[in-house]
Design a protein around this motif. Structure first.
Motif, mmCIF file in Angstrom:
data_model
loop_
_atom_site.group_PDB
_atom_site.id
_atom_site.type_symbol
_atom_site.label_atom_id
_atom_site.label_comp_id
_atom_site.label_asym_id
_atom_site.label_seq_id
_atom_site.Cartn_x
_atom_site.Cartn_y
_atom_site.Cartn_z
ATOM 1 N N LEU A 76 -9.281 -25.046 6.507
ATOM 2 C CA LEU A 76 -9.984 -24.308 7.569
ATOM 3 C C LEU A 76 -9.197 -24.317 8.882
ATOM 4 O O LEU A 76 -9.372 -23.421 9.711
ATOM 5 C CB LEU A 76 -11.372 -24.918 7.799
ATOM 6 N N HIS A 77 -8.341 -25.302 9.089
ATOM 7 C CA HIS A 77 -7.587 -25.400 10.344
ATOM 8 C C HIS A 77 -6.641 -24.208 10.525
ATOM 9 O O HIS A 77 -6.263 -23.903 11.655
ATOM 10 C CB HIS A 77 -6.788 -26.708 10.370
ATOM 11 N N ALA A 78 -6.262 -23.550 9.443
ATOM 12 C CA ALA A 78 -5.314 -22.433 9.550
ATOM 13 C C ALA A 78 -5.953 -21.176 10.132
ATOM 14 O O ALA A 78 -5.245 -20.320 10.661
ATOM 15 C CB ALA A 78 -4.734 -22.118 8.158
ATOM 16 N N GLY A 79 -7.286 -21.060 10.060
ATOM 17 C CA GLY A 79 -7.918 -19.820 10.501
ATOM 18 C C GLY A 79 -8.908 -19.959 11.637
ATOM 19 O O GLY A 79 -9.240 -18.965 12.299
ATOM 20 N N TRP A 80 -9.402 -21.168 11.895
ATOM 21 C CA TRP A 80 -10.421 -21.364 12.916
ATOM 22 C C TRP A 80 -10.129 -22.634 13.722
ATOM 23 O O TRP A 80 -9.382 -23.506 13.280
ATOM 24 C CB TRP A 80 -11.803 -21.523 12.287
ATOM 25 N N GLU A 81 -10.767 -22.696 14.881
ATOM 26 C CA GLU A 81 -10.775 -23.957 15.614
ATOM 27 C C GLU A 81 -11.734 -24.884 14.865
ATOM 28 O O GLU A 81 -12.948 -24.657 14.843
ATOM 29 C CB GLU A 81 -11.259 -23.758 17.050
ATOM 30 N N THR A 82 -11.178 -25.891 14.228
ATOM 31 C CA THR A 82 -11.956 -26.755 13.345
ATOM 32 C C THR A 82 -11.990 -28.171 13.897
ATOM 33 O O THR A 82 -10.951 -28.752 14.207
ATOM 34 C CB THR A 82 -11.366 -26.769 11.925
ATOM 35 N N LYS A 83 -13.190 -28.706 14.028
ATOM 36 C CA LYS A 83 -13.391 -30.068 14.507
ATOM 37 C C LYS A 83 -13.971 -30.899 13.367
ATOM 38 O O LYS A 83 -14.861 -30.456 12.661
ATOM 39 C CB LYS A 83 -14.330 -30.083 15.717
ATOM 40 N N ARG A 84 -13.460 -32.100 13.217
ATOM 41 C CA ARG A 84 -13.849 -32.949 12.090
ATOM 42 C C ARG A 84 -14.495 -34.238 12.598
ATOM 43 O O ARG A 84 -14.183 -34.745 13.678
ATOM 44 C CB ARG A 84 -12.631 -33.304 11.230
ATOM 45 N N VAL A 85 -15.410 -34.764 11.779
ATOM 46 C CA VAL A 85 -16.034 -36.047 12.069
ATOM 47 C C VAL A 85 -15.945 -36.898 10.810
ATOM 48 O O VAL A 85 -16.219 -36.436 9.705
ATOM 49 C CB VAL A 85 -17.511 -35.871 12.510
ATOM 50 N N ASN A 86 -15.507 -38.140 10.977
ATOM 51 C CA ASN A 86 -15.357 -39.068 9.858
ATOM 52 C C ASN A 86 -16.674 -39.823 9.680
ATOM 53 O O ASN A 86 -17.013 -40.709 10.457
ATOM 54 C CB ASN A 86 -14.211 -40.050 10.125
ATOM 55 N N HIS A 87 -17.424 -39.474 8.634
ATOM 56 C CA HIS A 87 -18.742 -40.062 8.435
ATOM 57 C C HIS A 87 -18.674 -41.528 8.036
ATOM 58 O O HIS A 87 -19.681 -42.238 8.135
ATOM 59 C CB HIS A 87 -19.511 -39.267 7.379
ATOM 60 N N SER A 88 -17.522 -41.993 7.577
ATOM 61 C CA SER A 88 -17.408 -43.417 7.264
ATOM 62 C C SER A 88 -17.317 -44.254 8.541
ATOM 63 O O SER A 88 -17.490 -45.475 8.490
ATOM 64 C CB SER A 88 -16.172 -43.673 6.392
ATOM 65 N N VAL A 89 -17.078 -43.578 9.677
ATOM 66 C CA VAL A 89 -16.993 -44.269 10.965
ATOM 67 C C VAL A 89 -18.221 -43.986 11.818
ATOM 68 O O VAL A 89 -18.834 -44.883 12.393
ATOM 69 C CB VAL A 89 -15.715 -43.851 11.727
ATOM 70 N N ALA A 90 -18.600 -42.717 11.925
ATOM 71 C CA ALA A 90 -19.739 -42.324 12.755
ATOM 72 C C ALA A 90 -20.285 -40.990 12.265
ATOM 73 O O ALA A 90 -19.551 -40.180 11.688
ATOM 74 C CB ALA A 90 -19.322 -42.211 14.226
ATOM 75 N N PHE A 91 -21.583 -40.774 12.503
ATOM 76 C CA PHE A 91 -22.191 -39.494 12.129
ATOM 77 C C PHE A 91 -21.936 -38.424 13.188
ATOM 78 O O PHE A 91 -21.988 -37.233 12.880
ATOM 79 C CB PHE A 91 -23.697 -39.658 11.918
ATOM 80 N N MET A 92 -21.683 -38.850 14.438
ATOM 81 C CA MET A 92 -21.359 -37.914 15.522
ATOM 82 C C MET A 92 -20.250 -38.515 16.365
ATOM 83 O O MET A 92 -20.299 -39.698 16.703
ATOM 84 C CB MET A 92 -22.585 -37.609 16.383
ATOM 85 N N ASP A 93 -19.261 -37.680 16.673
ATOM 86 C CA ASP A 93 -18.140 -38.144 17.480
ATOM 87 C C ASP A 93 -17.836 -37.101 18.542
ATOM 88 O O ASP A 93 -17.355 -36.011 18.227
ATOM 89 C CB ASP A 93 -16.913 -38.392 16.594
ATOM 90 N N LYS A 94 -18.182 -37.412 19.793
ATOM 91 C CA LYS A 94 -17.928 -36.519 20.934
ATOM 92 C C LYS A 94 -18.542 -35.132 20.716
ATOM 93 O O LYS A 94 -17.914 -34.097 20.945
ATOM 94 C CB LYS A 94 -16.418 -36.386 21.185
ATOM 95 N N GLY A 95 -19.771 -35.121 20.241
ATOM 96 C CA GLY A 95 -20.482 -33.870 20.040
ATOM 97 C C GLY A 95 -20.194 -33.170 18.724
ATOM 98 O O GLY A 95 -20.826 -32.156 18.411
ATOM 99 N N VAL A 96 -19.257 -33.676 17.952
ATOM 100 C CA VAL A 96 -18.916 -33.071 16.659
ATOM 101 C C VAL A 96 -19.754 -33.734 15.573
ATOM 102 O O VAL A 96 -19.704 -34.955 15.395
ATOM 103 C CB VAL A 96 -17.413 -33.236 16.344
#
Length: 318
Positions: free
Chosen positions: A224-244
């Motif tokens: 998805l990074h090739a076509g859109w501004e994509t933000k990811r969140v690592n659920h093994s660390v946190a369910f929300m990270d800086k609004g993502v």
């Protein structure tokens, strides 16, 4: 603050009101839903003529121009129906009142009809709901996530014979992935694929290029990074990270899981997409009063063509 579903605004129609209105008023309701542009006056489905004769003895119409005879349900998803209009309207109200869906067995008991009738009717309503999502385009901030359904592997009786059912080699091969794409405070769109990454082509077709996509750490979303501004969140660390986050997508899966566990019990297989679409519709319209939901489903059903999949379903070999 009181939840919307607990307020009086959420209850604008009831089964008591449906059954007390009588067959004539229920029939008039279907006419108004079929031909809203003429306030319920019949329009010939063959030639479009607005002048018709009313055959009151059979609840049919005859076109003045082409002499075609038709009923209010002719050419719709309710074509060849045998249920009364009151029972049809009651079935729709029962269907929308179930926050996590209504089983066909319960509907058959409530309406005193065969299970086969209730099963086909509810699937026809799901098909009408899906028409609303056809060609839907998502923009803004879009959350995307996937969850797997079906492919249950029964454990062996003796402990020494049991296998790790999480491993791919021990799966049945029938597991399917439901992928949900959902705008924040907007509409949603589900798809059924084999694996999460298989949904990327659907994202290209239904998500605007200026949208921002929020996804989890799954490797299937790397493309998805090739076509859109994509933000990811690592659920093994946190369910929300800086609004993502993907909380809106998880809310959808919560409803779909409750439908599977508490109501339908088995939604996998060839009709998983129908239940996924129903859950999406319920999530999108969860703040609409039940009377408004019933009107939306009725209007969608009357605007849908004859179902090629469900017409004569039980007479075919499955």
């Amino acid at each position: 603050m009181q939840h919307f579903l607990l307020s009086a605004q959420a209850r604008t129609i009831s089964l008591k009101a449906v059954f007390s209105m009588g067959e004539d008023k229920a029939y008039r309701t279907f006419c108004e839903m079929r031909w809203p542009e003429t306030e319920g006056e019949a329009v010939c489905p063959r030639c479009g003529c607005v002048e018709t004769y009313n055959i009151t003895s059979r609840r049919k119409f005859k076109c003045v121009a082409c002499h075609h005879q038709f009923s209010v349900t002719s050419g719709t998803i309710f074509a060849s129906r045998k249920m009364s209009f009151t029972d049809l309207l009651a079935a729709i109200v029962i269907f929308v009142n179930g926050a996590k869906g209504v089983s066909s067995l319960q509907l058959s008991r409530d309406l005193d009809c065969q299970y086969k009738t209730a099963f086909v009717l509810t699937h026809k309503l799901r098909e009408a709901m899906a028409k609303e999502m056809a060609g839907r385009q998502l923009d803004g901030t879009v959350e995307i996530d996937g969850a797997y359904f079906g492919g249950y592997s029964k454990p062996e009786n003796r402990k020494e014979d049991r296998k790790d059912r999480r491993l791919k080699m021990n799966l049945t091969g029938k597991r399917q992935c439901v992928v949900i794409m959902r705008e924040r405070n907007g509409k949603s769109l589900p798809f059924v694929v084999k694996n999460e990454g298989d949904a990327v082509p659907y994202v290209r077709d239904h998500v605007g290029t200026l949208a921002t996509i929020c996804a989890d750490e799954g490797a299937g979303w790397d493309a998805l990074h090739a076509g859109w501004e994509t933000k990811r969140v690592n659920h093994s660390v946190a369910f929300m990270d800086k609004g993502v986050c993907t909380n809106q997508a998880e809310s959808y899966f919560s409803r779909l899981r409750r439908m599977e566990v508490g109501t339908h019990h088995h939604i996998a297989g060839p009709y998983l997409y129908a239940y996924a679409g129903e859950a999406s519709w319920r999530e999108d319209n969860r703040r609409v009063a039940n009377g408004g939901q019933a009107a939306m489903v009725t209007a969608a059903a009357m605007a849908s063509r004859v179902s090629r999949q469900w017409k004569g379903y039980w007479q075919k070999t499955r």
